[in-house]
Design an enzyme around this catalytic site. Structure first.
Site, PDB file in Angstrom:
ATOM      1  CE  LYS A  77       4.086  -0.990   2.460  1.00 43.53           C
ATOM      2  NZ  LYS A  77       4.295  -2.453   2.328  1.00 43.53           N
ATOM      3  CB  SER A 152       1.355  -3.598   0.149  1.00 45.54           C
ATOM      4  OG  SER A 152       2.467  -3.880   0.999  1.00 45.54           O
ATOM      5  CB  SER A 176       4.553  -6.084   0.374  1.00 47.42           C
ATOM      6  OG  SER A 176       3.211  -6.496   0.447  1.00 47.42           O
TER       7      SER A 176
END
Lengths: 476, 483
Positions: A77, A152, A176
């Site tokens: 990420k 997210s 997330s």
């Protein structure tokens, strides 16, 4: 390339000569080429670097010196420091920034010969539940139908879902990792707070942030956790609790007791398909002779406000460093220091981030601090105490990961509170710092994936992962 | 020093910042050093790169506890860090990591001189925090340059209660703090370089009343004298305003060294809301009883106590005692020598005179000094028993002893043939020769120019190559000249 859903499958094909590491990376690169333009799950692909690394790893495999993650192709990420690579947290404010060191968990994976093939798109500074808040544009769910992937870590979930990699390292502050995993039909795991070092993870809310894993298999999740976890001299909050060999956890064979929160499972926000899928799980658990402890969660109405007060308070300070002075984006329209700050931050941050900084600044302000921040800290303690006390007497808490399956892109634009409601079932474990996992649990009538969430007591990851495997194989 | 105002009573609280002389920064392993090339001690942690986290420096915690013990503070069992939020380019994270709710040292006091007596100045707390970088406004580049070497270096902030009542007390308190800082070696206490900094909260109230008046905070004072000047200027300014029936504005003022005046910098309305909250990246630090016992065992006798002992037990003047109590090395050297040598005043004179001068000139410390207390004792005995004259002892013999650390004072004096000539008949010959060579001066002396005696003694000394006993020489000269 054929689909791989675990490292052991990959390793056995490499061992038998069916595929080489380089061909494996080429396979993933070809998936990326054909799908990423549409899905937007990766902000950057390390094509050459991954191929070079693949050749090296193959060499190590050949001469018997390969690490435990040789053959695992991963994405990370866009919130992790990766030495010499761009780190942007999907924000304009970090334009041009390159990391000068590698995050501890990422370095530990690299040391075991994981290959990083790319950097995942995500919500800006990990704030969001739909992966629509990104300087790189929204990520799309590979299930199609114009659905969001969740957030997210939406880019991470889609990269695993669409086989652009085997495993992705996301981050989970309030869901997330779990919520996008649920939306995309993959496994999403968040360890106990402090289990994995946060050194090198861009901070959103420091007392919540966890390194998380998205994968197809529980085994891969366990192995990655085992390698990434443990003490780190750079993180004062990381736990020194012994790291068990999660990957060698015994098969689950016992009867167990699970908590079912009545007021959660009958919550008005829950979609009917989600409710049915959870009910099915509880029915089967009961049929198999296990105990279900049905109870209301006392503080259900407080989990979202408590979460948003505390995380935004911490975020308001954590994001102060992005000020245009030292690195990243700086406005060209500054007249003086004050306007440099204002314009840089106004132009550099997206709307959701601005909203959370303002909220956090407000709750810490003189005159409001006790009413919001202090009170929320107290409620957080109550939530944690109730969760932990239930887990002293029961093995697991099981509940839906998210109230709905993946929703349409742009559908929550007008009412941000609806979007915050997406987190209602994930923030609870985050407030309590407990380990938890989202496991795919079928689909709705439109083929949209649904996840189920299992929560365990602190540092009981071994038990949680054993049980998850059992659940996946015998109940779901 | 008396403040002019008679109607009002001065109330001052001080915030003294002391830079701690640790090897590395408070939360990062970067070097903590003054004067390096700009931005050379700046890791990603210091520069607040995303993903970086703080890790507390144990030495800084130890130093803060030592200062707390020296200032009679209670040491917290649990101490924690908070974030103080504000934007400034020299503050990389956009917040300062400091201590608000659970400071490391609570309460405490120091006794300082006030007029002829001593006064106890109560402390509120001592806490640990990180320093900011330095901004340099640079005309050539038409902008501001930033040096982050200092960013993240450890400080302690020592906060007194508002109980200081004269500029003299304020000055004496800072002097005492500086003396302890240097004595314990926790910092260098240099105000000009900014390693010791002081802010003062100053207010006046009508004499005899208890309620505190509106305070004004003065920042930016780089010497003890300036702290005192600023206080005095505020007394004048504030009493003038109060006399006119005006109110004092709550504000921050800066002190201008050149004019000796304070000027307004920021009013209360413009003040920051710092939004303190517990730093989630740092766990509270537990200070165990055993750790505290360990530190207590390391604590030396402190300067104030040493001064008292030097004055009371060894009859030294306050001036001498203060100088000897400046460092543990000096105090140890004195006490060691005084154990074997009863000429206490002479020991002090030797230490403050020749020894100190030599060490300063050669940039050495007492620890490196080759004349041991035993040898100094020998040297002092030779002088006091009249075998060596002081000026020879403190120059030729002293330097030769340093150059030849194996030799004792007696051996050195003997080898250099410098033992004092106490033989009267031999000296009489030299006296006669000297006087015969200066008939004019002798005549002048006899006419009443008694000041010429010094010249005669000096000439005899020269002729005897420094060996003549000055007392005997003077006696013989007087006898001969009066013949």
């Amino acid at each position: 390339m054929k689909s791989y859903h675990s490292l052991s499958q990959v390793r056995s094909d490499i061992a038998s000569g069916t595929i080489t590491c380089v061909e494996l990376v080429q396979g993933y690169l070809s998936n990326i080429t054909s799908k990423n333009t549409d899905l937007n799950a990766l902000s950057e692909v390390y094509e050459e670097e991954a191929l070079v690394q693949a050749a090296e790893v193959q060499e190590k495999i050949n001469n018997g010196s390969a690490g435990r993650l040789a053959g695992m192709v991963i994405t990370i990420k866009d919130v992790y420091c990766h030495n010499g690579h761009t780190l942007q947290s999907a924000s304009k404010i970090l334009d041009g920034f390159k990391s000068q060191f590698t995050a501890t968990p990422i370095q530990r994976l690299l040391d075991e010969d994981a290959i990083i093939i790319g950097r995942n798109n995500c919500d800006e500074f990990a704030m969001g539940s739909s992966n629509e808040n990104s300087v790189y544009g929204p990520v799309k769910n590979a299930v199609g139908k114009n659905k969001v992937p969740g957030g997210s870590s939406g880019g991470s979930a889609v990269a695993v879902q669409a086989e652009m990699c085997l495993v992705s390292i996301g981050s989970d502050t309030g869901g997330s990792v779990r919520q996008p995993a649920s939306f995309c039909g993959v496994i999403g795991f968040k360890p106990t707070y402090g289990r994995i070092s946060r050194h090198g993870l861009t901070a959103y809310a420091s007392s919540f942030d966890c390194v998380g894993v998205l994968a197809h298999s529980v085994e891969d999740t366990a192995l990655v956790l085992e390698i990434a976890a443990g003490p780190d001299e750079y993180d004062h909050t990381v736990s020194t609790t012994n790291v068990p060999a999660y990957s060698k956890a015994p098969e689950w064979a016992e009867k167990f007791s699970v908590v079912s929160f009545e007021n959660i499972n009958s919550h008005e926000a829950i979609d009917s398909a989600v409710k049915q899928s959870v009910d099915r799980v509880f029915d089967k658990i009961e049929t198999l002779g296990n105990r279900i402890h049905k109870v209301d969660f006392t503080y259900l109405n407080y989990v979202l406000p408590t979460y948003y007060i505390l995380t935004t308070a911490e975020a308001s300070a954590n994001l102060s460093r992005f000020d245009g002075v030292k690195y990243g984006y700086r406005t060209e329209n500054a007249k003086d220091l004050d306007s440099m700050y204002r314009k840089t931050r106004t132009e550099g941050f997206g709307e959701e981030v601005v909203k959370r900084i303002l909220l956090g600044t407000y709750v810490l302000s003189e005159g409001f601090y006790d009413a919001y921040y202090t009170k929320a800290q107290k409620v957080r303690r109550l939530i944690r105490d109730e969760m932990k006390s239930l887990l002293e007497n029961n093995d697991f808490i099981i509940m839906p990961t998210a109230p709905t399956p993946a929703f349409d892109l742009n559908s929550h634009d007008r009412n941000p509170l609806e979007m915050y409601l997406e987190d209602i079932f994930t923030v609870q474990a985050s407030l309590a710092g407990l380990p938890c996992i989202s496991i795919p649990n079928g689909t709705d009538e439109n083929g949209l994936p649904i996840g189920i969430q299992v929560i365990c007591n602190s540092f009981e990851e071994e038990k949680l992962l054993s049980f998850s495997k059992y659940l996946k194989e015998h109940i779901l | 020093m008396k403040e002019k105002s008679s109607k009002y009573e001065l109330v001052v609280g001080l915030e003294v910042h002391v830079q701690l002389a640790t090897e590395s920064k408070l939360f990062a392993s970067d070097k903590n050093s003054f004067g390096d090339a700009p931005n050379t001690n700046v890791s990603p942690i210091t520069l607040a790169h995303p993903g970086t986290l703080p890790k507390p420096n144990k030495k800084a915690i130890e130093y803060a506890i030592k200062m707390g013990l020296a200032c009679n503070c209670e040491i917290a069992k649990v101490t924690s860090f908070d974030r103080k939020n504000y934007f400034y380019p020299d503050l990389p994270k956009g917040y300062q990591t400091t201590q608000d709710n659970q400071p490391i040292c609570i309460g405490g006091y120091l006794d300082v001189k006030s007029g002829e007596s001593m006064r106890r100045i109560d402390f509120n707390r001592i806490h640990v925090e990180e320093d900011a970088g330095k901004s340099m406004h640079d005309a050539a580049h038409q902008g501001t340059l930033l040096d982050y070497n200092r960013a993240g270096t450890p400080l302690i902030e020592m906060v007194t209660e508002p109980v200081i009542s004269t500029a003299e007390e304020a000055g004496n308190l800072i002097t005492e703090i500086r003396r302890i800082v240097r004595f314990l070696g926790v910092g260098d206490g240099n105000m000009e370089e900014g390693s010791l900094r002081c802010d003062a909260n100053i207010s006046l109230r009508p004499k005899g009343t208890q309620t505190l008046g509106q305070k004004v905070e003065i920042k930016n004072m780089n010497s003890i004298r300036n702290v005192q000047r600023a206080i005095q200027h505020e007394v004048t300014r504030q009493s003038h305003l109060l006399d006119q029936g005006k109110t004092i504005k709550q504000e921050t003022r800066g002190f201008d060294d050149a004019t000796g005046k304070t000027t307004s910098q920021r009013s209360k309305e413009e003040a920051n809301d710092y939004r303190y909250f517990p730093c989630p990246d740092l766990l509270p630090i537990k200070i165990s009883d055993s750790y505290l016992t360990e530190i207590k065992a390391m604590m030396p006798k402190l300067p104030a106590e040493i001064v008292k002992e030097l004055q009371e037990k060894f009859n030294l003047t306050e001036y001498d005692a203060d100088i000897i109590a400046e460092s543990e090395d000096r105090a140890d050297y004195f006490f060691h020598t005084a154990k074997i040598c009863s000429h206490y005043k002479k020991i002090a004179n030797w230490m403050i005179g020749p020894i100190q001068n030599y060490l300063a000139e050669h940039n050495q410390s007492l620890a490196q000094f080759s004349i041991t207390p035993e040898k100094l004792h020998d040297l002092i005995d030779l002088v006091e028993s009249g075998k060596l004259n002081y000026s020879t002892a403190s120059t030729k013999v002293f330097l030769d002893m340093i150059a030849n650390p194996d030799k004792s004072a007696s051996e050195t004096a003997k080898d250099l043939a410098l033992f004092q000539d106490n033989d009267e008949s031999g000296l009489q010959k030299i006296v006669d020769e000297v006087l015969e060579g200066m008939p004019d001066k002798v005549a002048a002396f006899k006419k009443g120019k008694k000041g010429l005696m010094g010249l005669f003694v000096g000439e005899v000394m020269k002729k005897s190559r420094g060996k003549a006993n000055p007392q005997i020489t003077t006696k013989l000269l007087n006898e001969t000249l009066s013949k």
